[in-house]
Design a protein around this motif. Structure first.
Motif, short mmCIF file in Angstrom:
data_model
loop_
_atom_site.label_atom_id
_atom_site.label_comp_id
_atom_site.label_asym_id
_atom_site.label_seq_id
_atom_site.Cartn_x
_atom_site.Cartn_y
_atom_site.Cartn_z
N MET A 182 70.37 -21.41 -39.50
CA MET A 182 69.17 -20.99 -38.77
C MET A 182 69.51 -19.93 -37.73
O MET A 182 70.28 -20.17 -36.80
N VAL A 183 68.93 -18.75 -37.89
CA VAL A 183 69.08 -17.65 -36.95
C VAL A 183 67.69 -17.23 -36.50
O VAL A 183 66.81 -16.97 -37.33
N PHE A 184 67.49 -17.15 -35.21
CA PHE A 184 66.21 -16.66 -34.70
C PHE A 184 66.26 -15.15 -34.57
O PHE A 184 67.05 -14.61 -33.81
N THR A 185 65.45 -14.45 -35.36
CA THR A 185 65.29 -13.01 -35.23
C THR A 185 63.81 -12.69 -35.20
O THR A 185 62.97 -13.54 -35.52
N GLU A 186 63.50 -11.46 -34.83
CA GLU A 186 62.10 -11.10 -34.63
C GLU A 186 61.29 -11.03 -35.90
O GLU A 186 60.06 -11.16 -35.87
N VAL A 207 63.84 -26.44 -31.31
CA VAL A 207 65.26 -26.37 -31.70
C VAL A 207 66.07 -25.80 -30.53
O VAL A 207 65.79 -24.71 -30.05
N ALA A 208 67.05 -26.56 -30.10
CA ALA A 208 67.89 -26.11 -28.98
C ALA A 208 68.86 -25.04 -29.47
O ALA A 208 69.73 -25.30 -30.29
N ASP A 209 68.67 -23.83 -28.98
CA ASP A 209 69.61 -22.74 -29.22
C ASP A 209 69.92 -22.48 -30.69
O ASP A 209 71.05 -22.66 -31.16
N PRO A 210 68.93 -22.02 -31.46
CA PRO A 210 69.28 -21.51 -32.79
C PRO A 210 70.22 -20.32 -32.64
O PRO A 210 70.31 -19.72 -31.57
N LEU A 211 70.94 -20.00 -33.69
CA LEU A 211 71.80 -18.82 -33.64
C LEU A 211 70.96 -17.58 -33.34
O LEU A 211 69.77 -17.52 -33.69
N THR A 212 71.58 -16.59 -32.72
CA THR A 212 70.94 -15.30 -32.51
C THR A 212 71.62 -14.26 -33.39
O THR A 212 72.73 -14.47 -33.91
N ALA A 213 70.96 -13.12 -33.54
CA ALA A 213 71.57 -12.03 -34.29
C ALA A 213 72.90 -11.62 -33.68
O ALA A 213 73.86 -11.31 -34.39
N ALA A 214 72.98 -11.65 -32.35
CA ALA A 214 74.22 -11.28 -31.66
C ALA A 214 75.35 -12.25 -31.98
O ALA A 214 76.51 -11.84 -32.08
N ASP A 215 75.03 -13.54 -32.14
CA ASP A 215 76.05 -14.52 -32.52
C ASP A 215 76.69 -14.15 -33.86
O ASP A 215 77.92 -14.19 -34.02
#
Length: 257
Positions: A182-186, A207-215
């Protein structure tokens, strides 16, 4: 020598984050995506030198290869472009959506790899190494209801990567697969759900802290900057809240007492 990378899917999300990350550690970067206006903004922000192309169109892929030939060496291909459409069950699947997912995820990977491998080889003719790196998904590893079309497309891309690694054995070209959960992107989930903003927000609700694109970009940069003899064959990464494809914690993560 400054190393140079092509990063596909560079107009948003993980691809855009990879361009930022590689530029911050000294790489020259050619960002590739369909939306020229977004690429122009990216170039202004980080000093990349982008090229607008639709990687599902062979003429655009050929034009990209010609551009690389005209503008300098190539040391890495980072293929992020792809995507999902729909959450239909197998029996209800829209053939147009499935066809698009196969073209966007598998055929684009094959086309851009075939077009750019000669340039990667040319850059290492006198020593050194080159990289091919592909962003797939945990959807390539585990099926889930409503995901069959995307499961099939990403599994196909993953198998392409594994076969390529075997085919390039003996050459100094690393082949790496990054499979995020799971990655949160726009845009990814919004596009998958046909632009339904409320439904897209529901996917990440609580969801606590999904992955980000930066991760994901950080891991990609690590893989590319590792010593040339080190290959990260497959990196599967998820947020702590997602223990498996089907097991997702919603709410704050707390120690057990």
């Amino acid at each position: 020598m400054t190393r140079r990378a092509v990063v596909t899917g560079a107009s948003s999300g993980i691809g855009q984050a990879v361009v930022h990350s590689l530029r911050s550690c000294g790489w020259d970067v050619v960002g590739v995506a369909r939306r020229a206006d977004r690429l122009a903004d990216l170039d202004s922000a980080v000093g990349s030198r982008s090229f607008a192309a639709d990687l599902t169109a062979q003429a655009d892929v050929d034009a990209l290869a010609a551009h690389i030939s005209d503008t300098g060496p190539l040391h890495a291909l980072v293929h992020v472009a792809g995507g999902a459409r729909g959450t239909d069950r197998v029996e209800d699947g829209d053939p147009a959506d499935w066809r698009w997912m196969f073209e966007a995820n598998v055929l684009s990977a094959q086309a851009v790899t075939a077009a750019l491998l000669p340039h990667l080889r040319a850059a290492i003719a006198d020593g050194g190494h080159a990289d091919t790196l592909y962003v797939t998904s945990t959807a390539a590893q585990t099926a889930y209801p409503g995901g069959a079309g995307y499961n099939a497309a990403k599994a196909g891309e993953s198998m392409l990567v594994r076969a390529l690694r075997l085919e390039l054995n003996g050459e100094p070209i690393r082949v790496t697969e990054i499979a995020p959960g799971m990655v949160f992107t726009e845009e990814f989930t919004l596009h998958r759900l046909g632009g339904d903003q409320a439904a897209a927000e529901k996917v990440y609700e609580g969801v606590a802290d999904p992955l980000t694109a930066a991760d994901v970009a950080d891991v990609i940069a690590y893989a590319l900057n590792a010593p040339g003899h080190v290959n990260l064959d497959l990196v599967t990464m998820r947020p702590v809240a997602q223990s498996a494809q089907h097991l997702l914690a919603r709410g704050a993560l707390r120690p057990r007492r």
